[in-house]
Scaffold this active site. Structure first.
Site, PDB file in Angstrom:
ATOM      1  N   HIS A  17       0.919  -3.593  12.504  1.00 48.21           N
ATOM      2  CA  HIS A  17      -0.366  -3.296  11.870  1.00 48.21           C
ATOM      3  C   HIS A  17      -1.350  -4.426  12.167  1.00 48.21           C
ATOM      4  O   HIS A  17      -0.957  -5.600  12.221  1.00 48.21           O
ATOM      5  CB  HIS A  17      -0.181  -3.131  10.359  1.00 48.21           C
ATOM      6  CG  HIS A  17      -1.374  -2.518   9.701  1.00 48.21           C
ATOM      7  ND1 HIS A  17      -2.510  -3.248   9.419  1.00 48.21           N
ATOM      8  CD2 HIS A  17      -1.638  -1.248   9.306  1.00 48.21           C
ATOM      9  CE1 HIS A  17      -3.415  -2.450   8.875  1.00 48.21           C
ATOM     10  NE2 HIS A  17      -2.905  -1.227   8.792  1.00 48.21           N
TER      11      HIS A  17
ATOM     12  N   GLY B 113     -10.624   0.228   6.445  1.00 51.80           N
ATOM     13  CA  GLY B 113     -11.165  -0.224   5.167  1.00 51.80           C
ATOM     14  C   GLY B 113     -12.664  -0.453   5.167  1.00 51.80           C
ATOM     15  O   GLY B 113     -13.200  -1.057   4.244  1.00 51.80           O
TER      16      GLY B 113
ATOM     17  N   GLU C 277      -3.405  -5.890  10.386  1.00 51.59           N
ATOM     18  CA  GLU C 277      -3.435  -6.950   9.367  1.00 51.59           C
ATOM     19  C   GLU C 277      -2.282  -7.933   9.571  1.00 51.59           C
ATOM     20  O   GLU C 277      -2.428  -9.133   9.303  1.00 51.59           O
ATOM     21  CB  GLU C 277      -3.413  -6.317   7.963  1.00 51.59           C
ATOM     22  CG  GLU C 277      -4.746  -5.640   7.657  1.00 51.59           C
ATOM     23  CD  GLU C 277      -4.668  -4.446   6.714  1.00 51.59           C
ATOM     24  OE1 GLU C 277      -3.649  -4.268   6.035  1.00 51.59           O
ATOM     25  OE2 GLU C 277      -5.648  -3.677   6.679  1.00 51.59           O
TER      26      GLU C 277
ATOM     27  N   ASN D 215      -0.259   4.273   3.723  1.00 56.07           N
ATOM     28  CA  ASN D 215       0.057   2.842   3.748  1.00 56.07           C
ATOM     29  C   ASN D 215      -0.608   2.220   2.519  1.00 56.07           C
ATOM     30  O   ASN D 215      -1.817   2.025   2.505  1.00 56.07           O
ATOM     31  CB  ASN D 215      -0.480   2.214   5.040  1.00 56.07           C
ATOM     32  CG  ASN D 215      -0.294   0.707   5.071  1.00 56.07           C
ATOM     33  OD1 ASN D 215       0.377   0.137   4.206  1.00 56.07           O
ATOM     34  ND2 ASN D 215      -0.886   0.068   6.072  1.00 56.07           N
ATOM     35  N   TRP D 216       0.221   1.956   1.526  1.00 55.47           N
ATOM     36  CA  TRP D 216      -0.332   1.421   0.277  1.00 55.47           C
ATOM     37  C   TRP D 216      -0.757  -0.040   0.390  1.00 55.47           C
ATOM     38  O   TRP D 216      -1.405  -0.572  -0.503  1.00 55.47           O
ATOM     39  CB  TRP D 216       0.706   1.558  -0.861  1.00 55.47           C
ATOM     40  CG  TRP D 216       0.804   2.956  -1.421  1.00 55.47           C
ATOM     41  CD1 TRP D 216       0.072   4.051  -1.045  1.00 55.47           C
ATOM     42  CD2 TRP D 216       1.673   3.405  -2.472  1.00 55.47           C
ATOM     43  NE1 TRP D 216       0.443   5.150  -1.794  1.00 55.47           N
ATOM     44  CE2 TRP D 216       1.423   4.772  -2.682  1.00 55.47           C
ATOM     45  CE3 TRP D 216       2.650   2.774  -3.254  1.00 55.47           C
ATOM     46  CZ2 TRP D 216       2.109   5.528  -3.640  1.00 55.47           C
ATOM     47  CZ3 TRP D 216       3.338   3.523  -4.208  1.00 55.47           C
ATOM     48  CH2 TRP D 216       3.062   4.888  -4.398  1.00 55.47           C
TER      49      TRP D 216
ATOM     50  N   GLY E  38      -6.646   3.384   2.047  1.00 57.01           N
ATOM     51  CA  GLY E  38      -7.261   3.541   0.725  1.00 57.01           C
ATOM     52  C   GLY E  38      -7.063   4.910   0.098  1.00 57.01           C
ATOM     53  O   GLY E  38      -6.755   5.012  -1.105  1.00 57.01           O
TER      54      GLY E  38
HETATM   55  P1  13P Z   1      -7.989   2.661   5.441  1.00 61.50           P
HETATM   56  O1  13P Z   1      -7.603   4.120   5.447  1.00 61.50           O
HETATM   57  O2  13P Z   1      -8.127   2.078   4.081  1.00 61.50           O
HETATM   58  O3  13P Z   1      -9.154   2.397   6.343  1.00 61.50           O
HETATM   59  O4  13P Z   1      -6.746   1.866   6.100  1.00 61.50           O
HETATM   60  C1  13P Z   1      -6.195   2.328   7.277  1.00 61.50           C
HETATM   61  C2  13P Z   1      -4.948   1.582   7.544  1.00 61.50           C
HETATM   62  O5  13P Z   1      -4.971   0.391   7.804  1.00 61.50           O
HETATM   63  C3  13P Z   1      -3.681   2.310   7.438  1.00 61.50           C
HETATM   64  O6  13P Z   1      -2.621   1.563   7.953  1.00 61.50           O
END
Ligand code: 13P
Length: 253
Positions: free
Chosen positions: A96, A174, A98, A9-10, A236
């Site tokens: 997601h 993250g 976010e 997931n960019w 990431g």
């Molecule tokens: P990270 O791997 O950066 O923690 O992000 C995970 C994520 O939200 C994948 O959708």
């Protein structure tokens, strides 16, 4: 047999030229190094998707990070599931954390988006997860169950079979704080059991459940060795081709 998947997931990273470069490196490395039948997906910003689908050379699939619930209409700035399908996009991340947090997406809206994706033969990567506060409250299993019930269990069984689930504890996204393999396995087993209660054991056993949250090439082997973890959703570490390909390779061990 369950499908094993590593999806990147960019998020809102990598401009167009840089994204195409990273993607091409991933395609080349996978072509040379990948073993096993695991599916690899890159979920990129909308503007990259058409070009990436052309570059993917059947080595990996391309996915979006969101779609609108309607087929078309006056929704300025939005992209529909049918539009994504028309450029050979195969997957779409929905729900997601976010999107839930910053765009106030509710379980019922996520359900509508999931229906729209399935109508256009896109495979949803449906995310659930608890915040640290919710985990510490002690009843986060009920919260995860509610996310599944309200966001997903309105699907009929044939629709549900197309869905990939991702468990992403919000506190691990993250932050560099990964769920321990035991913590992740405990939740994945709970998710599978909840699916079994709704759709039956056979459907549950064949469901793909990914782990996401600070997953990297170092911790992936131990996470992927857990019996109910069928791969990862990688943030990431999917932005660097070598790191991402090493995570894909960890799923084969
Ligand atoms: P990270 O791997 O950066 O923690 O992000 C995970 C994520 O939200 C994948 O959708």
């Amino acid at each position: 047999m369950r499908k094993k998947i590593v999806a990147g997931n960019w998020k809102m990273n990598l401009d167009y030229e840089t994204g195409l470069g990273v993607f091409s490196e991933i395609v080349n490395m996978l072509r040379d190094e990948k073993q096993g039948g695991q599916q690899v997906v890159i979920c990129a910003p909308f503007i990259h998707l058409h070009s990436l689908a052309k570059l993917s050379a059947e080595v990996l699939a391309v996915g979006a990070q969101n779609c609108h619930a309607a087929d078309s209409g006056a929704f300025t700035g939005e992209i529909s599931a049918g539009m994504l399908k028309s450029i050979a996009c195969e997957y779409v991340i929905l729900g997601h954390s976010e999107r839930r947090q910053y765009f106030q997406e509710s379980d019922s809206l996520i359900f509508e988006k999931t229906k729209a994706a399935l109508k256009h033969n896109l495979k949803p990567i449906f995310c659930i997860g608890e915040t640290l506060e919710e985990r510490n409250s002690g009843n986060f299993f009920q919260l995860l169950e509610k996310q599944l019930k309200d966001g997903l269990f309105g699907l009929d069984v044939n629709e549900f079979k197309q869905v990939v689930i991702a468990y992403e504890p919000v506190w691990a996204i993250g932050t560099g704080l990964t769920a321990s393999p035991q913590q992740a396995q405990e939740v994945h087993a709970f998710i599978r059991q909840t699916i079994a209660t709704q759709y039956g054991t056979e459907v549950a056993e064949n469901s793909t459940i990914l782990y996401g949250g600070s997953c990297n090439a170092q911790n992936a082997p131990e996470l992927f060795a857990q019996s109910d973890i069928d791969g990862g959703l990688i943030g990431g570490a999917s932005l660097k081709s070598r790191d991402f390909v090493n995570i894909v390779k960890a799923l084969n061990h």
